[in-house]
Design a protein around this motif. Structure first.
Motif, PDB file in Angstrom:
ATOM      1  N   TYR A  34       0.756  -1.287  -0.101  1.00  0.00           N
ATOM      2  CA  TYR A  34       0.011  -0.003   0.048  1.00  0.00           C
ATOM      3  C   TYR A  34       0.707   1.260  -0.181  1.00  0.00           C
ATOM      4  CZ  TYR A  34      -3.899  -3.131   1.552  1.00  0.00           C
ATOM      5  OH  TYR A  34      -4.639  -4.293   1.411  1.00  0.00           O
ATOM      6  N   TYR A  35       2.228   1.051   0.347  1.00  0.00           N
ATOM      7  CA  TYR A  35       2.751   2.185   0.655  1.00  0.00           C
ATOM      8  C   TYR A  35       3.814   2.760  -0.593  1.00  0.00           C
ATOM      9  CZ  TYR A  35       5.606  -1.809   1.884  1.00  0.00           C
ATOM     10  OH  TYR A  35       6.346  -3.074   1.815  1.00  0.00           O
ATOM     11  N   CYS A  36       3.803   1.789  -1.630  1.00  0.00           N
ATOM     12  CA  CYS A  36       5.005   1.968  -2.443  1.00  0.00           C
ATOM     13  C   CYS A  36       4.375   2.658  -3.873  1.00  0.00           C
ATOM     14  CB  CYS A  36       5.554   0.426  -2.868  1.00  0.00           C
ATOM     15  SG  CYS A  36       6.941   0.400  -4.116  1.00  0.00           S
ATOM     16  N   GLY A  37       5.159   3.411  -4.542  1.00  0.00           N
ATOM     17  CA  GLY A  37       4.804   4.166  -5.642  1.00  0.00           C
ATOM     18  C   GLY A  37       4.967   3.115  -6.932  1.00  0.00           C
ATOM     19  N   ILE A  38       5.504   1.909  -6.884  1.00  0.00           N
ATOM     20  CA  ILE A  38       5.589   1.358  -8.065  1.00  0.00           C
ATOM     21  C   ILE A  38       4.752   0.190  -7.880  1.00  0.00           C
ATOM     22  CG2 ILE A  38       7.827   2.077  -8.831  1.00  0.00           C
ATOM     23  CD1 ILE A  38       9.238  -0.616  -7.890  1.00  0.00           C
ATOM     24  N   HIS A  85       0.525  -5.288  11.976  1.00  0.00           N
ATOM     25  CA  HIS A  85       1.070  -4.018  11.381  1.00  0.00           C
ATOM     26  C   HIS A  85       1.292  -4.434   9.901  1.00  0.00           C
ATOM     27  CE1 HIS A  85       3.876  -0.817  10.732  1.00  0.00           C
ATOM     28  NE2 HIS A  85       3.075  -0.208  10.578  1.00  0.00           N
ATOM     29  N   TYR A  86       1.828  -5.693   9.568  1.00  0.00           N
ATOM     30  CA  TYR A  86       2.049  -6.149   8.291  1.00  0.00           C
ATOM     31  C   TYR A  86       0.858  -6.051   7.465  1.00  0.00           C
ATOM     32  CZ  TYR A  86       4.535  -8.574   4.426  1.00  0.00           C
ATOM     33  OH  TYR A  86       4.878  -8.936   3.201  1.00  0.00           O
ATOM     34  N   ALA A  87      -0.331  -6.395   8.036  1.00  0.00           N
ATOM     35  CA  ALA A  87      -1.533  -6.693   7.333  1.00  0.00           C
ATOM     36  C   ALA A  87      -2.116  -5.125   7.097  1.00  0.00           C
ATOM     37  CB  ALA A  87      -2.424  -7.407   8.286  1.00  0.00           C
ATOM     38  N   LYS A  88      -1.535  -4.328   7.797  1.00  0.00           N
ATOM     39  CA  LYS A  88      -2.168  -2.924   7.423  1.00  0.00           C
ATOM     40  C   LYS A  88      -1.309  -2.056   6.229  1.00  0.00           C
ATOM     41  CE  LYS A  88      -4.087  -1.820  12.011  1.00  0.00           C
ATOM     42  NZ  LYS A  88      -3.610  -1.536  13.352  1.00  0.00           N
ATOM     43  N   LEU A  89      -0.281  -2.755   5.973  1.00  0.00           N
ATOM     44  CA  LEU A  89       0.398  -2.146   4.834  1.00  0.00           C
ATOM     45  C   LEU A  89       0.492  -3.085   3.827  1.00  0.00           C
ATOM     46  CD1 LEU A  89       3.928  -1.248   7.019  1.00  0.00           C
ATOM     47  CD2 LEU A  89       2.127  -0.044   6.690  1.00  0.00           C
ATOM     48  N   HIS A  90      -0.027  -4.055   3.735  1.00  0.00           N
ATOM     49  CA  HIS A  90      -0.166  -5.134   2.724  1.00  0.00           C
ATOM     50  C   HIS A  90      -1.325  -5.835   2.469  1.00  0.00           C
ATOM     51  CE1 HIS A  90       4.286  -4.952   4.498  1.00  0.00           C
ATOM     52  NE2 HIS A  90       4.544  -4.902   2.934  1.00  0.00           N
ATOM     53  N   PRO A  91      -1.594  -5.976   1.071  1.00  0.00           N
ATOM     54  CA  PRO A  91      -2.844  -6.972   0.845  1.00  0.00           C
ATOM     55  C   PRO A  91      -2.627  -8.268   1.320  1.00  0.00           C
ATOM     56  CG  PRO A  91      -1.262  -6.719  -1.167  1.00  0.00           C
ATOM     57  CD  PRO A  91      -0.793  -5.719  -0.252  1.00  0.00           C
ATOM     58  N   GLU A  92      -3.826  -8.853   1.249  1.00  0.00           N
ATOM     59  CA  GLU A  92      -3.666 -10.410   2.207  1.00  0.00           C
ATOM     60  C   GLU A  92      -3.023 -11.262   1.317  1.00  0.00           C
ATOM     61  OE1 GLU A  92      -7.390 -12.875   3.120  1.00  0.00           O
ATOM     62  OE2 GLU A  92      -8.175 -10.628   3.436  1.00  0.00           O
TER      63      GLU A  92
END
Ligand code: SAM
Ligand code: FES
Length: 355
Positions: free
Chosen positions: A75-79, A176-183
């Protein structure tokens, strides 16, 4: 300096300096002690440790960002793959080799091949690129930073000549990982990769973003604890920086202050580690990298990618060094490192291990 400094802060920092294991509570406390004096004391102690082990040497890694295609959707990454505004590119083997040639002339003895997780580069292609670099530059270390792969793939790259691998764990806390990445992405798999890489014999680099959305001090302590378990040779941290075309658009950036505090804590906890003063640190503050060096960092990673593609490796906003030629970055960094009181060395820059 002592007068204005709370005893608690000196005790905690002295404890780390002496190699004591701080409790979780003490580490959380240390990350929350935010006075300038505490920071200055931590930096001074971290610098002492770094000078004891690495002197004033700063190692250089020539960074080749060879693909901005990525199958992941962090979710955080521009690419991330869902960013349809991203302008994508791939470098050919010839272009990568030409970056290495340029870097070798500039005195770099480590090349870092970094990219999104791009299935176009099959294991055969990666091995072909790695073995050609290895043949042409046997005195250089080849580092890969190409994400999560199987044990067998990592082993093939190693056999082709890669000896280092950078893979940040991003956050050691599963929630926290699950809030930054898809399942579809799993923290356990990322950690599995790191331990596989170690087992194969790579010098492994891990790390995390500072100030990523939803991150707590407790999460950061989990990161430190995970690193203690992994015992990586390199630890890369940098502030989280917003990108407007991601689900986190509008989130706050990580701060310079907290990132520097963590660089100092990392140097105290991992005296022998290779710790870069990252591009992200230089992006949130014009002298961020110099300050990182003064807090214990001992590596810089100038960009070797062709200038035409640099802007397209757009992980976050306002990334520095996107308009400069490799030689300009080299000179710029040399000045910055000297100004901070250290010196760039032409060296493969292996980690120093305990005697
Ligand atoms: N695909 C490889 C991987 O997953 O390790 C390497 C490329 S990945 C883009 C490199 C690193 O960029 C990530 O590990 C992440 O920590 C960092 N990064 C991505 N987006 C960021 C952002 N918005 N702010 C700061 N760092 C970011
Ligand atoms: Fe790239 Fe300064 S390091 S322009």
């Amino acid at each position: 300096m002592g007068a204005a400094l709370p005893n608690e802060a000196t005790d905690l920092i002295d404890g780390l300096y002496a190699g004591d294991e701080l409790t979780r509570k003490e580490l959380v406390r240390l990350l929350k002690l935010r006075s300038k004096e505490t920071m200055a004391y931590a930096a001074q102690k971290a610098d002492e440790v770094r000078r004891r082990i690495y002197g004033t040497d700063v190692y250089v890694r020539g960074l080749i960002e060879f693909s901005s295609y990525c199958k992941n959707d962090c979710y955080y990454c521009g690419i991330r793959k869902s960013n349809n505004n991203a302008d994508r590119y791939r470098l050919s083997k010839e272009e990568i080799l030409s970056c290495c040639e340029n870097g070798y002339e500039l005195g770099y003895r480590t090349f870092v091949l970094q990219g999104g997780e791009d299935p176009y580069y099959t294991d055969d292609k990666i091995c072909d690129i790695v073995s050609d670099i290895h043949k042409l530059y046997p005195d250089c270390a080849i580092t890969l930073s190409i994400g999560e792969k199987s044990y067998e793939s990592y082993k093939r790259y190693y056999d082709a000549g890669a000896r280092r691998f950078l893979l940040r764990h991003e956050t050691a806390d599963n929630e926290h990982y699950a809030k930054l990445h898809p399942e579809s992405m799993s923290p356990d798999n990322r950690k599995r990769c790191l331990f596989d890489l170690k087992e194969i014999g790579y010098q492994v680099g891990s790390g995390f973003m500072v100030g990523s959305p939803y991150q707590t001090s407790d999460n950061l302590v989990s990161d430190l604890r995970f690193l203690q378990e992994l015992k990586p040779d390199m630890i890369g941290i940098g502030p989280y920086i917003n990108h407007k075309d991601t689900p986190f658009a509008g989130e706050k950036n990580g701060t310079l202050e907290l990132t520097l505090r963590l660089v100092a804590v990392l140097r105290l906890m991992f005296p022998y580690a290779l710790i870069p003063a990252t591009t992200a640190l230089g992006t949130i503050s014009p002298n961020g990298r110099e300050l990182g060096l003064k807090c214990g960092a001992n590596v810089v990673m100038p960009n070797l990618s062709p200038v035409e593609t640099r802007k397209k490796y757009d992980l976050y906003e306002n990334k520095i060094c996107t308009g400069e030629e490799a030689a300009e970055c080299r000179n710029c960094l040399e000045r910055r490192v000297e100004f901070a009181g250290y010196r760039i060395v032409t060296d493969i820059g292996d980690v120093k291990k305990h005697a």
